[in-house]
Design a protein around this motif. Structure first.
Motif, mmCIF file in Angstrom:
data_model
loop_
_atom_site.group_PDB
_atom_site.id
_atom_site.type_symbol
_atom_site.label_atom_id
_atom_site.label_comp_id
_atom_site.label_asym_id
_atom_site.label_seq_id
_atom_site.Cartn_x
_atom_site.Cartn_y
_atom_site.Cartn_z
ATOM 1 N N HIS A 158 9.377 -13.352 -29.521
ATOM 2 C CA HIS A 158 9.947 -13.085 -28.205
ATOM 3 C C HIS A 158 9.130 -13.738 -27.097
ATOM 4 O O HIS A 158 7.933 -13.964 -27.231
ATOM 5 C CB HIS A 158 10.041 -11.581 -27.976
ATOM 6 C CG HIS A 158 11.324 -11.166 -27.339
ATOM 7 N ND1 HIS A 158 11.831 -9.903 -27.455
ATOM 8 C CD2 HIS A 158 12.211 -11.844 -26.568
ATOM 9 C CE1 HIS A 158 12.969 -9.813 -26.800
ATOM 10 N NE2 HIS A 158 13.217 -10.983 -26.255
ATOM 11 N N SER A 159 9.781 -13.994 -25.969
ATOM 12 C CA SER A 159 9.258 -14.916 -24.966
ATOM 13 C C SER A 159 7.929 -14.504 -24.353
ATOM 14 O O SER A 159 7.188 -15.366 -23.896
ATOM 15 C CB SER A 159 10.293 -15.103 -23.853
ATOM 16 O OG SER A 159 10.541 -13.867 -23.205
ATOM 17 N N ASN A 160 7.612 -13.215 -24.271
ATOM 18 C CA ASN A 160 6.320 -12.837 -23.690
ATOM 19 C C ASN A 160 5.568 -11.840 -24.548
ATOM 20 O O ASN A 160 4.745 -11.072 -24.046
ATOM 21 C CB ASN A 160 6.485 -12.270 -22.277
ATOM 22 C CG ASN A 160 5.184 -12.286 -21.501
ATOM 23 O OD1 ASN A 160 4.423 -13.255 -21.556
ATOM 24 N ND2 ASN A 160 4.889 -11.210 -20.782
ATOM 25 N N VAL A 161 5.814 -11.858 -25.849
ATOM 26 C CA VAL A 161 5.114 -10.914 -26.715
ATOM 27 C C VAL A 161 3.603 -11.163 -26.677
ATOM 28 O O VAL A 161 2.799 -10.229 -26.743
ATOM 29 C CB VAL A 161 5.673 -10.983 -28.155
ATOM 30 C CG1 VAL A 161 5.435 -12.337 -28.792
ATOM 31 C CG2 VAL A 161 5.097 -9.875 -29.019
ATOM 32 N N GLN A 162 3.190 -12.417 -26.536
ATOM 33 C CA GLN A 162 1.756 -12.713 -26.462
ATOM 34 C C GLN A 162 1.188 -12.271 -25.120
ATOM 35 O O GLN A 162 0.087 -11.723 -25.040
ATOM 36 C CB GLN A 162 1.514 -14.208 -26.683
ATOM 37 C CG GLN A 162 0.048 -14.601 -26.689
ATOM 38 C CD GLN A 162 -0.195 -15.958 -27.328
ATOM 39 O OE1 GLN A 162 0.173 -16.174 -28.478
ATOM 40 N NE2 GLN A 162 -0.807 -16.865 -26.601
ATOM 41 N N GLY A 163 1.948 -12.488 -24.042
ATOM 42 C CA GLY A 163 1.473 -12.095 -22.726
ATOM 43 C C GLY A 163 1.305 -10.594 -22.587
ATOM 44 O O GLY A 163 0.360 -10.121 -21.945
ATOM 45 N N ASP A 164 2.221 -9.833 -23.159
ATOM 46 C CA ASP A 164 2.110 -8.374 -23.082
ATOM 47 C C ASP A 164 0.791 -7.883 -23.659
ATOM 48 O O ASP A 164 0.131 -7.007 -23.086
ATOM 49 C CB ASP A 164 3.274 -7.710 -23.830
ATOM 50 C CG ASP A 164 4.601 -7.866 -23.102
ATOM 51 O OD1 ASP A 164 4.594 -8.359 -21.962
ATOM 52 O OD2 ASP A 164 5.636 -7.511 -23.682
ATOM 53 N N ARG A 165 0.403 -8.451 -24.788
ATOM 54 C CA ARG A 165 -0.874 -8.063 -25.398
ATOM 55 C C ARG A 165 -2.045 -8.504 -24.514
ATOM 56 O O ARG A 165 -3.020 -7.767 -24.350
ATOM 57 C CB ARG A 165 -0.982 -8.668 -26.799
ATOM 58 C CG ARG A 165 -2.253 -8.363 -27.561
ATOM 59 C CD ARG A 165 -2.461 -6.866 -27.831
ATOM 60 N NE ARG A 165 -1.405 -6.266 -28.616
ATOM 61 C CZ ARG A 165 -1.378 -6.199 -29.951
ATOM 62 N NH1 ARG A 165 -2.359 -6.742 -30.652
ATOM 63 N NH2 ARG A 165 -0.390 -5.604 -30.576
ATOM 64 N N THR A 166 -1.937 -9.693 -23.922
ATOM 65 C CA THR A 166 -3.006 -10.202 -23.069
ATOM 66 C C THR A 166 -3.302 -9.249 -21.913
ATOM 67 O O THR A 166 -4.461 -9.020 -21.568
ATOM 68 C CB THR A 166 -2.640 -11.591 -22.516
ATOM 69 O OG1 THR A 166 -2.516 -12.513 -23.600
ATOM 70 C CG2 THR A 166 -3.709 -12.104 -21.561
ATOM 71 N N VAL A 167 -2.239 -8.685 -21.292
ATOM 72 C CA VAL A 167 -2.438 -7.859 -20.100
ATOM 73 C C VAL A 167 -2.596 -6.376 -20.413
ATOM 74 O O VAL A 167 -2.589 -5.556 -19.497
ATOM 75 C CB VAL A 167 -1.315 -8.072 -19.067
ATOM 76 C CG1 VAL A 167 -1.264 -9.519 -18.620
ATOM 77 C CG2 VAL A 167 0.035 -7.608 -19.606
ATOM 78 N N GLY A 168 -2.766 -6.019 -21.697
ATOM 79 C CA GLY A 168 -3.184 -4.649 -21.987
ATOM 80 C C GLY A 168 -2.311 -3.812 -22.877
ATOM 81 O O GLY A 168 -2.644 -2.654 -23.143
ATOM 82 N N ILE A 169 -1.170 -4.330 -23.365
ATOM 83 C CA ILE A 169 -0.349 -3.552 -24.298
ATOM 84 C C ILE A 169 -1.023 -3.620 -25.660
ATOM 85 O O ILE A 169 -0.794 -4.523 -26.460
ATOM 86 C CB ILE A 169 1.085 -4.092 -24.361
ATOM 87 C CG1 ILE A 169 1.738 -4.034 -22.977
ATOM 88 C CG2 ILE A 169 1.905 -3.305 -25.380
ATOM 89 C CD1 ILE A 169 1.890 -2.633 -22.420
ATOM 90 N N ASN A 170 -1.873 -2.664 -25.918
ATOM 91 C CA ASN A 170 -2.702 -2.671 -27.128
ATOM 92 C C ASN A 170 -3.122 -1.247 -27.432
ATOM 93 O O ASN A 170 -3.800 -0.606 -26.621
ATOM 94 C CB ASN A 170 -3.936 -3.563 -26.902
ATOM 95 C CG ASN A 170 -4.709 -3.827 -28.180
ATOM 96 O OD1 ASN A 170 -4.547 -3.131 -29.176
ATOM 97 N ND2 ASN A 170 -5.567 -4.834 -28.150
ATOM 98 N N GLU A 171 -2.691 -0.746 -28.587
ATOM 99 C CA GLU A 171 -3.042 0.626 -28.957
ATOM 100 C C GLU A 171 -4.507 0.761 -29.347
ATOM 101 O O GLU A 171 -5.022 1.881 -29.440
ATOM 102 C CB GLU A 171 -2.131 1.110 -30.094
ATOM 103 C CG GLU A 171 -2.471 0.613 -31.484
ATOM 104 C CD GLU A 171 -1.970 -0.785 -31.786
ATOM 105 O OE1 GLU A 171 -2.143 -1.243 -32.931
ATOM 106 O OE2 GLU A 171 -1.385 -1.418 -30.877
ATOM 107 N N LYS A 172 -5.169 -0.375 -29.556
ATOM 108 C CA LYS A 172 -6.605 -0.379 -29.844
ATOM 109 C C LYS A 172 -7.306 -1.221 -28.782
ATOM 110 O O LYS A 172 -7.760 -2.332 -29.040
ATOM 111 C CB LYS A 172 -6.867 -0.944 -31.241
ATOM 112 C CG LYS A 172 -6.235 -0.135 -32.364
ATOM 113 C CD LYS A 172 -6.468 -0.792 -33.721
ATOM 114 C CE LYS A 172 -5.807 0.012 -34.839
ATOM 115 N NZ LYS A 172 -5.976 -0.651 -36.167
ATOM 116 N N PRO A 173 -7.388 -0.717 -27.561
ATOM 117 C CA PRO A 173 -7.873 -1.546 -26.453
ATOM 118 C C PRO A 173 -9.341 -1.898 -26.608
ATOM 119 O O PRO A 173 -10.152 -1.058 -27.001
ATOM 120 C CB PRO A 173 -7.661 -0.654 -25.223
ATOM 121 C CG PRO A 173 -7.716 0.742 -25.771
ATOM 122 C CD PRO A 173 -7.092 0.659 -27.139
ATOM 123 N N PRO A 174 -9.695 -3.144 -26.296
ATOM 124 C CA PRO A 174 -11.116 -3.505 -26.314
ATOM 125 C C PRO A 174 -11.867 -2.757 -25.220
ATOM 126 O O PRO A 174 -11.312 -2.442 -24.162
ATOM 127 C CB PRO A 174 -11.103 -5.017 -26.057
ATOM 128 C CG PRO A 174 -9.782 -5.301 -25.427
ATOM 129 C CD PRO A 174 -8.824 -4.279 -25.956
#
Length: 768
Positions: free
Chosen positions: A402-418
């Motif tokens: 999907h067109s921004n699946v990578q961007g979503d993770r980049t800006v914080g959509i992460n259940e295991k946040p760094p």
């Protein structure tokens, strides 16, 4: 249904005809032609389809057939309004096909499910936000809420969404990436220190060899076809490993080349095509390395080297242990698992060895197996042994969906946040976000099934159709006290409501977004870490839809208060404010707003491409994995006397993700139907069947649950014996929720043990 082998190339007149048909289906022909000419252009909007990047060429259109379908589908004038919902009950709608639901048009006002009448009824925006806030604030713990995200959401919407959920108190971020490329993120993070690909679109222009594993660009990312055809034409070796014969991996007619179109010519997209077994890619790469290791040992006796020993010594660790494992891997196991002969593996090794710069790409044919993380680590090993990371024309290229699946993770959509993300949020916004890891998709659905998670909010997407174990997912949704879906179109998730359920209609990528400060733009990140802006061109003023950002802000204000401590309304009033916060919170976004004026956007950068390894050891890790004992989950229940097949689910060509545009799969020769199963002709004969017979497909699994789908037509196809394929979401009921990848929890949608039996139904029934 008709079945007829397709003789044309990918693209060409067939693509133009299909694009034209979908233009007329949108009932908005003139405006959509204008929309298509703005797709992926500077000062236009980003395609709502795939995440393949673009290299701007003046005077050329930058959309493909499936991108055109996505634009036409979204920019339709058809509307699903209060009269529609008054006419049709939710129970009746749930019996209709996915195509029927989404074809009805755009959602245009907030709706709330009334269980007493079994209908959705209008609700005001303020009332909707109040209901959501009431349910959220009534939870015993913030971790009883699930905040799902689709890869279509913009960077701005995703950033505000994660900020809202973390201020509420949870890291529960089940995300569409959990079901597709999560294995990529895990494998790359552990090996090279960043969960993204290391190449740019320009690298494809100079690579000597491009190795493609488990992907079908003709349907899933068609703009890649021109890239591959161009590489092949200039003499690069383009090598495909795919268990199905796919037209897009064979030849392509570029609609923008008049001579090819007028002469009905085409360009090969690959120079070599190998067909390993499902899940056999790891064994293929192990075989390639084993061939090259034997040559390396011989070369060392002459004081030479096949591997890049200088790169290995300076930038990696783990080579000796890995090569010992390679040496100990029996050829018999490699041949059995890969499905390739020794000659084929040697030929692939020769191509790799004779090239100076190599790109390795992969997609969901690699990522949706139990051993997917190990397979991707094997691909990384191959590249590291030859120093093929951090140099022009070489690298690792996961092809995202999907067109921004990578961007979503980049800006914080992460259940295991760094930890750095959480620290930055606390520093910038003045609150302490939760540190406990949250739920991915499988975790969330399990918690919902147990009644532990009580509120589901979906920022786009269609989780009921996209997730495995469909009946179980439907039951999990029904268990929730509240389900909320932010969406452009009616879909399967909306007609499987919780005890309370709300649909919030949002703008699409093609729509003009006007807020208090004026017309807004959003941003997306493609597979090459390029960030660029997107501004819709369709005027939806006067309708009751709202932007995704405005909807999230409305929920946050109602739930948390207008200032808590974030000034939520300022984020909705002007998206520049969101980007200013992203710049302060997320690395790589320095001067975010200013750099959006650059033609084509800007490059976020990639640490591994710069030979900086953000691993605990500060070096790239050569992983040491043995080949799996079996290509299936080990503990399937005892095998019956019937032959066991390995099933993969996949898209039709008339489909993107769960959105079904029509019933034709042109390149595979299927027209007017979706309930089909692709089977090797020799397997069909061995089963005593013939083409277009109906079969039932049943899963073999460890529990006592019957997972069975009925009335699927048998289609002869070029696929290895023992492998079969069917479309999703139709085949999703066969995938057990607990059948998931090691370390990634990705559903194993490409490796399900099944049996085929003559069908219990006499004919197929499909809703109009």
């Amino acid at each position: 249904m008709s079945y007829k082998q397709y003789s044309g190339s990918a693209g060409g007149w067939g693509a133009l005809k299909a694009t034209t048909q979908h233009l007329f289906k949108s009932e908005n022909v003139a405006k959509n032609i204008s929309n298509l000419l703005r797709t992926n252009q500077d000062h236009g909007f980003d395609c709502p389809g795939c995440a393949w990047g673009e290299k701007g060429v003046p005077g050329r259109f930058r959309f493909c057939e499936n991108g055109a379908k996505a634009v036409n589908w979204e920019a339709t004038t058809r509307r699903v309004d209060r009269d529609f919902f008054a006419k049709y009950s939710v129970s009746w709608l749930n019996k209709q096909t996915d195509y029927y639901l989404e074809y009805q048009g755009r959602l245009n006002e907030p709706m709330r499910y009334n269980p007493d009448t079994d209908h959705y009824e209008p609700i005001s925006w303020d009332e909707a936000f109040a209901v959501i806030a009431e349910h959220l604030n009534a939870l015993e713990s913030p971790n009883q809420a699930e905040f799902y995200t689709s890869g279509r959401a913009s960077n701005e919407a995703a950033f505000v969404y994660q900020l809202f959920a973390r201020r509420f108190g949870t890291n529960n971020f089940p995300d569409c990436s959990n079901m597709c490329h999560e294995a990529t993120s895990v494998a790359l993070s552990k090996t090279i220190g960043i969960g993204k690909g290391t190449v740019t679109i320009e690298d494809f222009e100079i690579a000597d060899a491009i190795f493609l594993f488990g992907q079908n660009p003709g349907t899933n990312h068609p703009r890649m076809l021109e890239t591959l055809a161009s590489a092949n034409k200039r003499g690069a070796q383009v090598v495909a490993f795919n268990n199905l014969k796919e037209r897009g991996l064979e030849r392509f007619t570029n609609p923008q080349h008049p001579l090819e179109m007028l002469s009905n010519g085409s360009t090969p997209t690959t120079s070599h095509y190998f067909m390993p077994k499902l899940g056999g890619d790891m064994a293929v790469v192990r075989g390639i390395v084993k061939v090259l290791l034997e040559r390396h040992i011989q070369a060392q006796q002459q004081g030479e080297s096949v591997f890049d020993l200088e790169f290995i010594a300076e930038h990696t660790e783990g080579m000796d242990e890995y090569l010992a494992t390679v040496s100990a891997t029996p050829w018999e196991q490699i041949f059995a698992q890969s499905g390739l002969s020794q000659d084929e593996i040697v030929q692939a090794a020769d191509i790799y060895a004779n090239a100076k710069t190599r790109i390795v790409t992969w997609a969901m044919g690699v990522t949706q197996h139990k051993h997917s993380v190990a397979t991707i680590q094997e691909l990384v090993n191959l590249q590291l042994l030859f120093g093929q990371v951090g140099k022009p024309g070489a690298g690792l290229c996961p092809v995202r969906g999907h067109s921004n699946v990578q961007g979503d993770r980049t800006v914080g959509i992460n259940e295991k946040p760094p930890a750095t993300l959480l620290q930055n949020i606390e520093s910038v916004f003045g609150f302490e976000p939760p540190k406990e890891h949250g739920h991915n998709v499988v975790n969330a659905l399990q918690a919902m099934s147990r009644g532990e998670s009580k509120v589901f909010i979906g920022l786009g997407g269609n989780l009921v159709a996209a997730a495995p174990d469909t009946e179980r997912v439907m039951a999990a949704m029904a268990q929730c006290n509240l389900t909320v879906n932010i969406a452009t179109k009616l879909n399967r998730s909306h007609v499987n409501p919780g005890k309370d359920s709300i649909i919030l209609p949002c703008y699409g990528r093609t729509d003009i977004d006007i807020q208090a400060s004026g017309e807004q733009k959003v941003t997306v990140e493609d597979s090459f870490s390029m960030v660029h802006s997107s501004s819709g061109r369709v005027d939806v003023s006067g309708e009751l839809m709202r932007s995704e950002v405005a909807i999230i802000v409305g929920m946050a204000k109602a739930t948390l208060g207008a200032m808590n401590p974030v000034d939520w309304q300022s984020l909705a009033d002007n998206y520049n404010n969101i980007r200013d916060y992203i710049e302060k919170t997320i690395p790589g976004f320095t001067q975010f707003n200013q750099r959006l004026d650059n033609p084509g956007g800007f490059y976020l950068g990639n640490s591994a491409r710069s030979l900086v390894w953000n691993t605990p050891q500060s070096k790239a890790q050569i992983s040491n994995n043995v080949l799996p004992e079996s290509l299936l989950i080990h503990d399937v229940k005892s095998t019956p006397k019937r032959p066991v097949f390995v099933l993969q689910t996949m898209r039709s060509h008339d489909q993107y993700n769960t959105t079904v545009y029509g019933y034709d799969d042109r390149y595979r020769g299927v027209f007017g139907e979706r309930n089909v199963v692709f089977v090797n002709p020799q397997d069909i004969e061995a089963l005593g069947l013939k083409a277009e017979d109906l079969v039932d497909i049943e899963t073999l699994w460890t529990d006592d649950k019957v997972r069975k789908i009925h009335g699927f037509k048998v289609i002869p196809y070029q696929i290895p014996q023992g492998n079969i394929a069917a479309y999703f979401p139709e085949a999703n009921p066969l995938i057990p929720l607990e059948s998931k990848g090691d370390f990634s929890d990705t559903p194993t949608s490409k490796s399900i043990a099944v049996v085929l039996t003559p069908s219990e139904v006499r004919q197929l029934v499909r809703s109009a």
